[in-house]
Design a protein around this motif. Structure first.
Motif, PDB file in Angstrom:
ATOM      1  N   GLN A  64      -0.793  -2.420  -1.512  1.00  4.33           N
ATOM      2  CA  GLN A  64      -0.928  -2.399  -2.966  1.00  4.33           C
ATOM      3  C   GLN A  64      -1.180  -0.987  -3.486  1.00  4.33           C
ATOM      4  OE1 GLN A  64      -3.949  -5.491  -3.827  1.00  4.33           O
ATOM      5  NE2 GLN A  64      -2.290  -6.560  -4.885  1.00  4.33           N
ATOM      6  N   GLN A  65      -2.006  -0.235  -2.755  1.00  6.24           N
ATOM      7  CA  GLN A  65      -2.328   1.135  -3.161  1.00  6.24           C
ATOM      8  C   GLN A  65      -1.084   2.012  -3.185  1.00  6.24           C
ATOM      9  OE1 GLN A  65      -5.448   3.042  -0.813  1.00  6.24           O
ATOM     10  NE2 GLN A  65      -4.338   4.998  -0.935  1.00  6.24           N
ATOM     11  N   ILE A  66      -0.305   1.946  -2.107  1.00  6.52           N
ATOM     12  CA  ILE A  66       0.885   2.796  -2.013  1.00  6.52           C
ATOM     13  C   ILE A  66       1.963   2.333  -2.977  1.00  6.52           C
ATOM     14  CG2 ILE A  66       2.815   3.332  -0.461  1.00  6.52           C
ATOM     15  CD1 ILE A  66       0.809   3.826   1.715  1.00  6.52           C
ATOM     16  N   LYS A  68       1.521   0.966  -5.944  1.00  9.01           N
ATOM     17  CA  LYS A  68       1.158   1.336  -7.313  1.00  9.01           C
ATOM     18  C   LYS A  68       1.147   2.847  -7.514  1.00  9.01           C
ATOM     19  CE  LYS A  68      -1.662  -2.805  -8.051  1.00  9.01           C
ATOM     20  NZ  LYS A  68      -3.047  -3.332  -8.238  1.00  9.01           N
ATOM     21  N   SER A  69       0.712   3.595  -6.521  1.00  7.91           N
ATOM     22  CA  SER A  69       0.550   5.045  -6.677  1.00  7.91           C
ATOM     23  C   SER A  69       1.828   5.825  -6.400  1.00  7.91           C
ATOM     24  CB  SER A  69      -0.559   5.546  -5.749  1.00  7.91           C
ATOM     25  OG  SER A  69      -0.146   5.414  -4.388  1.00  7.91           O
ATOM     26  N   GLY A  70       2.739   5.232  -5.605  1.00  4.03           N
ATOM     27  CA  GLY A  70       3.932   5.973  -5.210  1.00  4.03           C
ATOM     28  C   GLY A  70       3.649   7.034  -4.171  1.00  4.03           C
ATOM     29  N   GLU A  71       2.518   6.928  -3.496  1.00  2.00           N
ATOM     30  CA  GLU A  71       2.172   7.897  -2.449  1.00  2.00           C
ATOM     31  C   GLU A  71       3.220   7.872  -1.347  1.00  2.00           C
ATOM     32  OE1 GLU A  71      -1.719   7.100  -0.946  1.00  2.00           O
ATOM     33  OE2 GLU A  71      -2.601   6.905  -2.941  1.00  2.00           O
ATOM     34  N   ARG A 102       6.483   2.672   0.443  1.00  4.29           N
ATOM     35  CA  ARG A 102       7.026   2.027  -0.746  1.00  4.29           C
ATOM     36  C   ARG A 102       8.540   1.975  -0.620  1.00  4.29           C
ATOM     37  NH1 ARG A 102       6.039   1.446  -6.565  1.00  4.29           N
ATOM     38  NH2 ARG A 102       8.060   1.582  -7.644  1.00  4.29           N
TER      39      ARG A 102
END
Length: 370
Positions: A64-66, A68-71, A102
């Protein structure tokens, strides 16, 4: 990642971004093999697994973190967790590395094409960079079984050609594998680790003898992912109505059908007729073919007589040694369903070089290194 190909194909066709977590390295008694994946879309829907439950929550949050952030893609390692119920780790004592990235399907048409091949049942390989320069991590390359050019790129044409050639070899063997590319000091100092995911056609289970046991075995064979064929020389018994779980039902002499059909090292041949006029010509042929498993049903007395007839038919000793008879593991089976389970258990143990003995009381790793 091909363990969740159906859902990924749906998301790609809808151009729906998602985060993909792929198991790229395991050691010890990690519960799932390299190549297994979990994916999470923007709505929080999850599919797949990377650990059978131990670290699923942590990987889900990382996805979820990656997403949403596009890291950029990142690798995470999960090791042993003791009996602290709130620790993130593997209670089984193993270790696994997970690559999380992602995926934006709109920019990766070759990935959608690869998943389309899987959905259609066609052989395909997908090469994925799992270690190397950060800007290349997660790149993929689609490779088919023919000599056509690969789709996508790993960053260099020579890498693409080298990986495509080795990926086709893995595809022919129906094996997921890790490749190392580059690392030459003068020509290509960058070194990549590439994981090749393969999807081959389903392995075949050929069941000879249209009996009740064949009905139960065809059902469990299909459940295990086999393409199941039931064959019998008697048309009145070899009907689709009697074997609804079989992919193919054939009315033909068993040895004649076997001689005309395609087999490979993953094929399981199960002879359930225990009738010499069918069994002997069939087994004589089956034992000479490069199939993975040959088993025949019958009592101890039937088996002894069958061996005598095979020797009289000139079957070499080394061929006879391949025969699994009486067929199946000793589970104390009585019903057709229990017997089918014992046969499927023996086929599985044989394919993975398992002992077939109870894990209780045994020692050593449950999942030995392949």
């Amino acid at each position: 990642m091909l363990n969740i190909a159906d859902t990924l194909h749906t998301w790609c066709r809808a151009a729906r971004p998602f985060a993909l977590a792929t198991v790229v390295q395991v050691s010890g008694s990690a519960p799932l093999p390299v190549g297994t994946a979990l994916a999470v879309d923007a709505d929080g829907n999850a599919v797949g697994s990377v650990s059978g439950g131990c670290v699923e929550g942590a990987v889900y949050e990382l996805c979820q973190q990656i997403l949403k952030s596009g890291e950029p893609p990142t690798r995470a390692r999960f090791g042993y967790s003791d009996d602290d119920a709130f620790a993130v780790g593997l209670t089984c004592g193993g270790e696994l590395d997970v690559l999380v990235q992602r995926i934006d399907p709109a920019g990766l048409p070759h990935l959608t094409s690869a998943l389309e091949e899987v959905a259609s049942g066609h052989p395909v390989a997908l090469a994925q960079i799992i270690d190397g320069p950060e800007e290349l991590l997660g790149r993929t390359l689609r490779v088919t079984g023919d000599d056509s050019a690969p789709d996508g790129t790993l960053g260099r044409e020579d890498w693409d050609r080298a990986v495509a050639a080795q990926a086709r070899a893995l595809l022919r063997a129906s094996r997921t594998g890790r490749l190392e590319v580059g690392g030459e000091a003068t020509t290509c100092p960058q070194r990549l680790s590439v994981l090749v995911h393969t999807h081959a056609s389903r392995p075949r289970m050929l069941i000879f003898g249209a009996v009740d046991f064949a009905g139960a075995l065809s059902e469990i064979g299909r459940f295990l992912g086999y393409r199941v064929t039931v064959c019998d020389a008697r048309p009145v018994f070899a009907t689709i109505a009697r074997f609804p779980h079989a992919d193919d039902v054939v009315a033909d002499w068993p040895h004649r059908y076997l001689a005309a059909t395609d087999v490979d090292a993953r094929t399981a041949v199960c002879v359930l007729t225990h009738d010499a006029k069918f069994d002997i010509p069939l087994l004589r042929l089956a034992l000479s073919l490069p199939v993975g498993y040959v088993g025949a049903m019958g009592s101890r007395r039937t088996h002894a007589h069958r061996l005598e007839l095979l020797r009289e038919a000139g079957v070499p000793r080394e061929h006879i040694a391949r025969l699994r008879s009486p067929i199946g593991l000793n589970l104390g089976a009585r019903t057709p369903e229990e017997t089918a389970l014992s046969i499927a258990a023996e086929i599985t143990a044989h394919a993975h070089q398992g002992s077939g003995t109870p894990l209780t009381g045994s020692t050593g790793p449950i999942h030995p290194r392949q």
